[in-house]
Enzyme design. Structure first.
Site, PDB file in Angstrom:
ATOM      1  N   THR A 296       0.855  -1.177   0.000  1.00  7.24           N
ATOM      2  CA  THR A 296       0.000   0.000   0.000  1.00  7.24           C
ATOM      3  C   THR A 296       0.891   1.228   0.000  1.00  7.24           C
ATOM      4  OG1 THR A 296      -1.890   1.037   1.068  1.00  7.24           O
ATOM      5  CG2 THR A 296      -0.358  -0.061   2.541  1.00  7.24           C
TER       6      THR A 296
ATOM      7  N   ASP B 126      -6.142  -3.253  -7.812  1.00  5.56           N
ATOM      8  CA  ASP B 126      -6.966  -2.060  -7.525  1.00  5.56           C
ATOM      9  C   ASP B 126      -7.969  -1.795  -8.646  1.00  5.56           C
ATOM     10  OD1 ASP B 126      -5.852  -1.420  -5.061  1.00  5.56           O
ATOM     11  OD2 ASP B 126      -4.299  -0.149  -5.921  1.00  5.56           O
TER      12      ASP B 126
ATOM     13  N   ASN C 142       0.266  -3.686  -6.518  1.00  7.97           N
ATOM     14  CA  ASN C 142      -0.181  -3.762  -5.119  1.00  7.97           C
ATOM     15  C   ASN C 142      -0.174  -5.198  -4.599  1.00  7.97           C
ATOM     16  OD1 ASN C 142      -2.489  -4.741  -6.467  1.00  7.97           O
ATOM     17  ND2 ASN C 142      -3.854  -3.937  -4.912  1.00  7.97           N
TER      18      ASN C 142
ATOM     19  N   LYS D 128       3.855   1.133  -3.931  1.00  8.29           N
ATOM     20  CA  LYS D 128       3.343   0.437  -5.121  1.00  8.29           C
ATOM     21  C   LYS D 128       4.230   0.593  -6.357  1.00  8.29           C
ATOM     22  CE  LYS D 128      -1.466   0.696  -3.620  1.00  8.29           C
ATOM     23  NZ  LYS D 128      -2.844   1.066  -3.897  1.00  8.29           N
TER      24      LYS D 128
HETATM   25  P1  NAP Z   1      -1.703   9.670  -4.248  1.00  8.85           P
HETATM   26  O1  NAP Z   1      -1.008   8.904  -5.311  1.00  8.85           O
HETATM   27  O2  NAP Z   1      -0.875  10.317  -3.169  1.00  8.85           O
HETATM   28  O3  NAP Z   1      -2.618  10.800  -4.960  1.00  8.85           O
HETATM   29  C1  NAP Z   1      -3.295  11.755  -4.178  1.00  8.85           C
HETATM   30  C2  NAP Z   1      -4.165  12.643  -5.077  1.00  8.85           C
HETATM   31  O4  NAP Z   1      -4.870  13.543  -4.199  1.00  8.85           O
HETATM   32  C3  NAP Z   1      -3.380  13.507  -6.057  1.00  8.85           C
HETATM   33  O5  NAP Z   1      -4.098  13.641  -7.254  1.00  8.85           O
HETATM   34  C4  NAP Z   1      -3.307  14.862  -5.322  1.00  8.85           C
HETATM   35  O6  NAP Z   1      -3.220  15.970  -6.202  1.00  8.85           O
HETATM   36  C5  NAP Z   1      -4.672  14.891  -4.662  1.00  8.85           C
HETATM   37  N1  NAP Z   1      -4.686  15.807  -3.522  1.00  8.85           N
HETATM   38  C6  NAP Z   1      -4.087  15.647  -2.326  1.00  8.85           C
HETATM   39  N2  NAP Z   1      -4.331  16.720  -1.538  1.00  8.85           N
HETATM   40  C7  NAP Z   1      -5.086  17.577  -2.282  1.00  8.85           C
HETATM   41  C8  NAP Z   1      -5.658  18.864  -2.030  1.00  8.85           C
HETATM   42  N3  NAP Z   1      -5.483  19.467  -0.859  1.00  8.85           N
HETATM   43  N4  NAP Z   1      -6.393  19.440  -3.011  1.00  8.85           N
HETATM   44  C9  NAP Z   1      -6.582  18.814  -4.208  1.00  8.85           C
HETATM   45  N5  NAP Z   1      -6.051  17.604  -4.506  1.00  8.85           N
HETATM   46  C10 NAP Z   1      -5.317  16.989  -3.555  1.00  8.85           C
HETATM   47  O7  NAP Z   1      -2.735   8.750  -3.444  1.00  8.85           O
HETATM   48  P2  NAP Z   1      -3.509   7.428  -3.994  1.00  8.85           P
HETATM   49  O8  NAP Z   1      -2.706   6.226  -3.679  1.00  8.85           O
HETATM   50  O9  NAP Z   1      -3.946   7.672  -5.379  1.00  8.85           O
HETATM   51  O10 NAP Z   1      -4.760   7.408  -2.977  1.00  8.85           O
HETATM   52  C11 NAP Z   1      -5.835   8.329  -3.115  1.00  8.85           C
HETATM   53  C12 NAP Z   1      -6.903   8.027  -2.088  1.00  8.85           C
HETATM   54  O11 NAP Z   1      -7.465   6.729  -2.314  1.00  8.85           O
HETATM   55  C13 NAP Z   1      -6.371   7.981  -0.635  1.00  8.85           C
HETATM   56  O12 NAP Z   1      -7.281   8.652   0.174  1.00  8.85           O
HETATM   57  C14 NAP Z   1      -6.341   6.522  -0.277  1.00  8.85           C
HETATM   58  O13 NAP Z   1      -6.576   6.293   1.104  1.00  8.85           O
HETATM   59  C15 NAP Z   1      -7.482   5.974  -1.109  1.00  8.85           C
HETATM   60  N6  NAP Z   1      -7.341   4.547  -1.459  1.00  8.85           N
HETATM   61  C16 NAP Z   1      -8.442   3.760  -1.404  1.00  8.85           C
HETATM   62  C17 NAP Z   1      -8.372   2.422  -1.750  1.00  8.85           C
HETATM   63  C18 NAP Z   1      -9.602   1.569  -1.648  1.00  8.85           C
HETATM   64  O14 NAP Z   1      -9.487   0.344  -1.791  1.00  8.85           O
HETATM   65  N7  NAP Z   1     -10.765   2.151  -1.456  1.00  8.85           N
HETATM   66  C19 NAP Z   1      -7.164   1.865  -2.188  1.00  8.85           C
HETATM   67  C20 NAP Z   1      -6.051   2.694  -2.254  1.00  8.85           C
HETATM   68  C21 NAP Z   1      -6.144   4.045  -1.877  1.00  8.85           C
HETATM   69  P3  NAP Z   1      -1.785  16.532  -6.700  1.00  8.85           P
HETATM   70  O15 NAP Z   1      -1.386  15.686  -7.880  1.00  8.85           O
HETATM   71  O16 NAP Z   1      -2.061  17.937  -7.044  1.00  8.85           O
HETATM   72  O17 NAP Z   1      -0.833  16.368  -5.532  1.00  8.85           O
END
Ligand code: NAP
Length: 287
Positions: free
Chosen positions: A68, A108, A93, A72
């Site tokens: 996680t 995912d 993952n 990844k």
């Molecule tokens: P990531 O790679 O760190 O991407 C985060 C995204 O959020 C980026 O597009 C970032 O934009 C945006 N972001 C962060 N803060 C922001 C703000 N203040 N305003 C606007 N945009 C913002 O994370 P990820 O791995 O893709 O995970 C994303 C979410 O999915 C997390 O909350 C995680 O817990 C969740 N998740 C869920 C599952 C599930 O099975 N349901 C699995 C994995 C992850 P920038 O590009 O501008 O930084």
């Protein structure tokens, strides 16, 4: 039930102590009566230590490695093989160890597709993905593979451009959200709505319509501000826990070779998530 032949599966992340994967997978082993054959544990690991974890996996013959955030991408450097879809998404993952040969997968995107297809036939649909990180990549790959048309909205336009180019999608910055009325599905792949951003939402309520399906990848809290407001607009909402469950079931099948017992895994997930959350968690921001 654990004995000298029990195979170990492990999730690594930083942090990882919030992870529900050990509970869900172990519940699945128990339901199938294979909890003497497999056990699932967790370990908090820094990015620079991922290489050593993979080495240990080979030496100690661990069966499965779940990665996680933020591992990844890093883990991909140390594997023998990477499944074509995981290569296209650019993230792994799930790692399966077959007698020392380590192969990486991405489950995912399957978790997302399985969840969405319960609500909508994706072919030809207009999908808005808010975010351009790891989950957005998996979502974008998944829905385009089913014939949907994708537009990426992201705060950092450079990242949106890269993803949009990769999957041949359109892109917009976050100031263009009023065009969401033209879309069928809104997918939140940002971290807005969780942790210290719990009171925030990626989509202002006025842009959400009754016709929309709104899915939030964030699963803690169970019902994010985005989903609460989408519900108020009479839109169809999908919780992040659904993706979590289905990506975990796919992983379970890769590790054990057995069909994942949905009911037992779902029951454990539900038990571990506060689904009857108090709306007070949003403070003054949410009314
Ligand atoms: P990531 O790679 O760190 O991407 C985060 C995204 O959020 C980026 O597009 C970032 O934009 C945006 N972001 C962060 N803060 C922001 C703000 N203040 N305003 C606007 N945009 C913002 O994370 P990820 O791995 O893709 O995970 C994303 C979410 O999915 C997390 O909350 C995680 O817990 C969740 N998740 C869920 C599952 C599930 O099975 N349901 C699995 C994995 C992850 P920038 O590009 O501008 O930084």
């Amino acid at each position: 039930m654990i004995n000298a032949k029990t195979k170990i599966c492990i999730i690594i992340g930083d942090p990882v102590d919030h992870s529900l994967s050990p509970a869900i997978h172990n519940a699945g082993y128990k339901a199938l009566g294979i909890d003497d054959k497999f056990v699932f544990v967790a370990s908090c690991v820094k990015v620079k230590e991922v290489k050593d974890v993979v080495r240990a996996m080979r030496i100690m013959n661990f069966r499965g490695l779940t990665c996680t955030m933020p591992h990844k991408i890093e883990v991909m450097k140390y594997l023998n093989e990477i499944d074509k879809t995981a290569q296209r998404i650019g993230a792994v993952n799930t790692v399966v160890n077959d007698n020392g040969v380590l192969k990486g997968y991405n489950t995912d995107w399957l978790g997302i597709i399985h969840t969405l297809e319960k609500h909508i036939h994706l072919s030809g649909k207009q999908i808005a993905i808010i975010g351009a990180g790891g989950v957005a990549h998996a979502m974008a790959y998944g829905v385009t593979s089913k014939g949907a048309r994708v537009t990426i909205f992201n705060r950092t336009i450079k990242k949106a451009k890269k993803l949009a180019k990769h999957i041949k999608a359109k892109l917009r910055d976050l100031s263009n959200l009023s065009i969401l009325k033209e879309f069928d599905v809104i997918l939140n792949a940002t971290s807005l709505g969780m942790g210290d951003k719990i009171s925030l939402t990626s989509v202002p309520k006025e842009y959400i319509l009754k016709k929309h399906i709104v899915f939030d990848a964030v699963y803690e809290p169970y019902e994010t501000r985005l989903l609460c407001e989408a519900k108020e607009q009479d839109a169809t909402i999908i919780h992040g826990t659904e993706m979590l469950l289905y990506q975990g079931m796919e992983q379970f099948e890769l590790y054990t070779g057995r069909k994942a017992p949905e009911e037992a895994m779902r029951k454990t997930l539900t038990k571990n998530i506060n689904i009857n959350q108090d709306e007070e968690i949003y403070g003054d921001y949410f009314v």
